[in-house]
Design a protein around this motif. Structure first.
Motif, mmCIF file in Angstrom:
data_model
loop_
_atom_site.group_PDB
_atom_site.id
_atom_site.type_symbol
_atom_site.label_atom_id
_atom_site.label_comp_id
_atom_site.label_asym_id
_atom_site.label_seq_id
_atom_site.Cartn_x
_atom_site.Cartn_y
_atom_site.Cartn_z
ATOM 1 N N ILE A 154 0.811 -1.202 0.000
ATOM 2 C CA ILE A 154 0.000 0.000 0.000
ATOM 3 C C ILE A 154 0.854 1.267 0.000
ATOM 4 O O ILE A 154 0.369 2.359 -0.300
ATOM 5 N N PHE A 155 2.151 1.142 0.310
ATOM 6 C CA PHE A 155 3.046 2.294 0.298
ATOM 7 C C PHE A 155 3.885 2.377 -0.984
ATOM 8 O O PHE A 155 4.535 3.380 -1.237
ATOM 9 N N ILE A 156 3.879 1.285 -1.788
ATOM 10 C CA ILE A 156 4.622 1.262 -3.050
ATOM 11 C C ILE A 156 3.680 1.291 -4.250
ATOM 12 O O ILE A 156 3.858 2.061 -5.182
ATOM 13 N N ALA A 157 2.651 0.451 -4.198
ATOM 14 C CA ALA A 157 1.788 0.239 -5.355
ATOM 15 C C ALA A 157 1.022 1.476 -5.830
ATOM 16 O O ALA A 157 0.788 1.608 -7.036
ATOM 17 N N PRO A 158 0.547 2.400 -4.945
ATOM 18 C CA PRO A 158 -0.185 3.560 -5.465
ATOM 19 C C PRO A 158 0.576 4.324 -6.545
ATOM 20 O O PRO A 158 -0.021 4.787 -7.523
ATOM 21 N N TYR B 244 -4.725 9.768 -0.195
ATOM 22 C CA TYR B 244 -3.520 10.183 -0.911
ATOM 23 C C TYR B 244 -3.856 11.188 -2.011
ATOM 24 O O TYR B 244 -3.218 12.234 -2.152
ATOM 25 N N LEU B 245 -4.869 10.847 -2.812
ATOM 26 C CA LEU B 245 -5.216 11.662 -3.987
ATOM 27 C C LEU B 245 -5.914 12.959 -3.589
ATOM 28 O O LEU B 245 -5.919 13.919 -4.360
ATOM 29 N N THR B 246 -6.481 13.002 -2.394
ATOM 30 C CA THR B 246 -7.104 14.233 -1.911
ATOM 31 C C THR B 246 -6.053 15.251 -1.505
ATOM 32 O O THR B 246 -6.174 16.459 -1.780
ATOM 33 N N VAL B 247 -5.010 14.783 -0.859
ATOM 34 C CA VAL B 247 -3.971 15.679 -0.331
ATOM 35 C C VAL B 247 -2.897 15.981 -1.375
ATOM 36 O O VAL B 247 -2.407 17.112 -1.470
ATOM 37 N N ILE C 5 2.564 12.444 -6.141
ATOM 38 C CA ILE C 5 2.691 11.035 -5.746
ATOM 39 C C ILE C 5 3.773 10.357 -6.565
ATOM 40 O O ILE C 5 4.584 9.579 -6.035
ATOM 41 N N MET C 6 3.831 10.637 -7.873
ATOM 42 C CA MET C 6 4.848 10.041 -8.731
ATOM 43 C C MET C 6 6.245 10.496 -8.349
ATOM 44 O O MET C 6 7.219 9.751 -8.502
ATOM 45 N N ALA C 7 6.373 11.718 -7.848
ATOM 46 C CA ALA C 7 7.693 12.260 -7.496
ATOM 47 C C ALA C 7 8.169 11.799 -6.120
ATOM 48 O O ALA C 7 9.335 12.005 -5.761
ATOM 49 N N SER C 8 7.303 11.157 -5.350
ATOM 50 C CA SER C 8 7.643 10.772 -3.978
ATOM 51 C C SER C 8 8.134 9.332 -3.930
ATOM 52 O O SER C 8 7.562 8.441 -4.561
ATOM 53 N N ASP C 9 9.193 9.101 -3.150
ATOM 54 C CA ASP C 9 9.683 7.743 -2.906
ATOM 55 C C ASP C 9 9.003 7.101 -1.705
ATOM 56 O O ASP C 9 9.081 5.890 -1.518
ATOM 57 N N ALA C 10 8.358 7.916 -0.877
ATOM 58 C CA ALA C 10 7.632 7.433 0.296
ATOM 59 C C ALA C 10 6.330 8.221 0.391
ATOM 60 O O ALA C 10 6.272 9.288 1.002
ATOM 61 N N VAL C 11 5.279 7.704 -0.243
ATOM 62 C CA VAL C 11 4.029 8.449 -0.388
ATOM 63 C C VAL C 11 3.418 8.769 0.973
ATOM 64 O O VAL C 11 2.944 9.883 1.204
ATOM 65 N N ALA C 12 3.424 7.811 1.883
ATOM 66 C CA ALA C 12 2.815 8.035 3.192
ATOM 67 C C ALA C 12 3.533 9.146 3.955
ATOM 68 O O ALA C 12 2.890 9.964 4.630
ATOM 69 N N MET C 13 4.857 9.196 3.839
ATOM 70 C CA MET C 13 5.621 10.252 4.519
ATOM 71 C C MET C 13 5.359 11.615 3.888
ATOM 72 O O MET C 13 5.268 12.631 4.587
#
Length: 487
Positions: free
Chosen positions: A31-35, A258-261, A267-275
């Motif tokens: 869930i932290f990689i696949a999005p 994720y998509l709201t914030v 998201i594509m530019a982030s290596d750690a989406v949750a962070m």
């Protein structure tokens, strides 16, 4: 002899711990990689992205319920491999084991590196963490989990219960915050604009599916450890249905958050989406998300070690691997199988392209699913009277086969890549090894001495009795046939 004192795998996993175990291995790094991967192959189209997540949930549920039939019919460790040997033959058993022998440790290595990244990054604010400390920390984590993995199923289930509660709480926090933030006008406008992105090509859809299915993967572990589940005929289907329903709801809410914030580009530019999400929403409490993500990956890794070692155990019992891998220690754990899994994962700890690795795992896994569905359909007609405590409609198996066939075929036709050739070469090498070491039974003369040495070193011994994996309805006719043959 007291049954409790026998050296054999213990049925110690009930409904609650079974659901917890599936949640712990499914809600891991996915869930932290696949999005990011699903967005990439959906051409940043939010509507397609969310549709892919829903479709992956449906496909995963169908696949899982189909596999539940295998686990309830043959409730033993590594049930899917025994089933393949019985329905399609030993070569296909070895092929699937050979595939998982490397794809599972590769996935474990990738998740361990990701965990090391989340743990070590706070010590290097404003810059990327050095590679060497990250690798050393990843190795330390992996071997610590290996030590815990040989302590037996009871200690592992309690650890999984605590860690699953922690990571589920963090994901619920992300999901609820997203639900609150989505009602803001500016967020709704940005989210609506993302629906107008360009539609992806047909060849990209299977790639997006591989990313989403990777996040849902893990339910196979319930079938892999069927020999350690209480009342498997009842608990395996219930555990799978409950856990995957909870995971589906949670994943959809987290992706919406994720998509709201964040925009798709962020998201594509982030290596750690949750962070990145936490830095935008709760920068002062970013460490809470870091702990939650780390716990999530940690418990998923331990569950992977536990279930994959049972695959070695099954292969050893079926004569596909040396007897050493089915020997148990005093905690009723196949210690050498756990150690071998850790060694392979340690070798594979290197910087890698996560998205490409997920595609490779998904492509190989689709071939394995397709073979399993063929075997299930074949066994229905080959052994129609075989007791099946849980039975799915054949349309489920046929639909799963068609889906996996398309997932494998469409990328090869539309946009062939080098890793497709690698997978083909890997398959052929597996069949070659099967011919040499299994079919012709080639063995090194010094291996018996190594076996004795490792038995003494690890304090392991063969199980006292064969694993009881066939129900009374199956074993009784077998015994009667043996008597009649002798007479």
């Amino acid at each position: 002899m007291d049954k409790r004192n026998k050296t054999q795998l213990q049925r110690a996993v009930g409904y609650f711990h079974g659901v917890t175990f599936i949640l712990s291995i499914t809600i891991g790094a996915g869930i932290f990689i696949a999005p990011k991967g699903v967005l990439k192959y959906s051409s940043l189209h939010v509507g397609i992205t969310l549709s892919i997540w829903v479709a992956c949930a449906v496909v995963s549920m169908i696949n899982a319920l189909t596999y539940a039939e295998l686990g309830t019919t043959f409730p033993r460790s590594g049930a899917q491999y025994y089933f393949l040997k019985r329905s399609l033959g030993a070569p296909f058993f070895f092929f699937c084991f050979w595939t998982d022998l490397f794809t599972i440790p590769a996935g474990m290595a990738t998740r361990t590196l990701l965990l090391a990244e989340y743990v070590i990054q706070p010590f290097y604010p404003g810059c990327s963490a050095p590679t060497l400390p990250k690798k050393c920390l990843a190795l330390a984590i992996l071997w610590s989990l290996g030590i815990l993995g040989v302590q037996g199923v009871k200690k592992i289930t309690w650890f999984q219960t605590i860690s699953t509660a922690m990571k589920t709480t963090v994901l619920c926090f992300i999901a609820l915050n997203g639900a609150v933030l989505v009602i803001r006008k500016e967020n709704l406008i940005r989210l609506g604009d993302a629906f107008s992105s360009e539609l992806p090509n047909l060849s990209q859809i299977p790639e997006a599916f591989f990313q989403g299915l990777y996040a849902y993967s893990g339910w196979q572990s319930m079938v892999s450890i069927a020999g350690e589940i209480k009342n498997p005929a009842k608990n395996i289907p219930r555990c799978i249905s409950t856990a995957l329903s909870l995971v589906t709801i949670l994943y959809l809410l987290v992706n919406i958050s994720y998509l709201t914030v964040l925009t798709p580009e962020e998201i594509m530019a982030s290596d750690a989406v949750a962070m990145t999400w936490a830095d935008r929403v709760i920068p002062s409490y970013q460490w809470i998300i870091s702990i939650g993500v780390s716990t999530s990956i940690l418990s998923g890794l331990l569950a992977s070690i536990f279930s994959s070692s049972r695959l070695w155990y099954c292969a050893s019992q079926e004569g596909q691997m040396p007897l050493l891998f089915s020997m148990l220690n005093t905690h009723s754990s196949p210690a050498l199988a756990v150690i071998q899994t850790i060694i392979l994962a340690s070798i594979m700890i290197f910087p890698s392209d996560l998205i490409r690795l997920i595609n490779l795992i998904g492509f190989s896994g689709s071939i394995e699913f397709g073979l399993t569905m063929i075997g299930l359909i074949k066994l229905r007609y080959q052994e129609p009277n075989l007791p099946r405590p849980f039975k799915v409609h054949l349309l489920f198996a046929l639909g799963t086969f068609i889906m996996t066939f398309l997932l494998v075929l469409i990328p090869i036709i539309q946009s062939p890549k080098m890793y497709h050739i690698y997978v083909l070469f890997f398959i052929l090498s597996g069949f070659l090894l099967y011919l040499v070491f299994v079919y012709f039974k080639f063995c090194f003369g010094w291996f018996n001495e190594v076996t004795c040495y490792l038995q003494l070193l690890l304090n392991i011994s063969p199980p006292d009795e064969p694993e009881e994996y066939i129900s009374k309805e199956i074993t009784l006719p077998k015994k009667c046939s043996e008597v009649s043959t002798k007479i």
